[in-house]
Design a protein around this motif. Structure first.
Motif: not given
Length: 236
Positions: A16-19, A113-117
């Motif tokens: 979560k922190t990385s996103a 893309p793919n909701h991958d933050l």
């Protein structure tokens, strides 16, 4: 089992922190002309990215807003779509296109893309293909309230400066800024209220109808200092 739960929670927190960190890095990279939206967004904390029913391809950006941030930064005339933001993806090993939606000056939507933050390398952001367009969001409740006002009142209120606020678990719509987070406002039935943070109660129905109040305000017959004095004096 408790050990595995603890590890999972720590891992989830890191992801979560990385996103969150990557989202802020993208916001930071935006050009100077978007500084107002950047400041509004970065003034928030504890970002979360959830499904957005209105725009399923985007994640809705939820956050914790400091007190009075809405009043300070919100601007309902600033609604934009940003496309052509290219960020390197550690997963695809190539640059991918990112889009952002700015609603009322807040960066409220992100499309990846793919909701991958989490897989982004935000040290490699390319804005050479950035496109900024105006964007029409669905009509908000505050706009419907404005449209319901009599024409004689509409002409004396700036629609873009009206805001929806919650005071004491009730929804109000501002019509006049008393500064420092204090307002004169109406409810959905056009009843007039005084919203004063330091008074008790913070929201109080006024003994005046909307049309009369607007006329007093526009003709300088409304004394703001006296209004504050009265509200504080009558605080319970």
């Amino acid at each position: 089992m408790n050990i595995f739960k603890s590890i999972f929670k720590k891992l989830s927190a890191r992801l979560k922190t990385s996103a969150e960190r990557n989202f802020i890095a993208i916001v930071d990279s935006l050009p100077h002309e978007l500084n107002s939206s950047k400041e509004y967004t970065k003034n928030c904390s504890d970002f979360h990215f959830s499904n957005w029913e209105e725009f399923p391809e985007f994640r809705f950006v939820m956050c914790r807003l400091p007190k009075n941030s809405l009043e300070k930064y919100s601007n309902r005339t600033i609604n934009k779509k940003l496309s052509g933001i290219q960020v390197y993806s550690n997963k695809s090993k190539d640059y991918i296109d990112i889009e952002l939606l700015i609603r009322n000056n807040y960066i409220s939507g992100v499309k990846v893309p793919n909701h991958d933050l989490r897989s982004l390398d935000t040290t490699r952001i390319d804005l050479n293909k950035l496109i900024i367009n105006e964007f029409d969001f669905p009509e908000e409740e505050v706009d419907r309230i404005y449209k319901s006002l009599p024409d004689s009142v509409k002409d004396k209120i700036v629609q873009s400066e009206m805001m929806e606020l919650e005071f004491e678990n009730r929804i109000f719509f501002t019509i006049y800024d008393l500064e420092d987070g204090n307002y004169l406002a109406i409810d959905k039935n056009h009843n007039v209220y005084s919203l004063i943070h330091d008074a008790n109660p913070t929201s109080k129905k006024m003994k005046i109808d909307l049309k009369s109040l607007i006329n007093d305000l526009t003709s300088d017959n409304f004394n703001i200092s006296e209004h504050f004095d009265e509200r504080y004096k009558n605080s319970a």
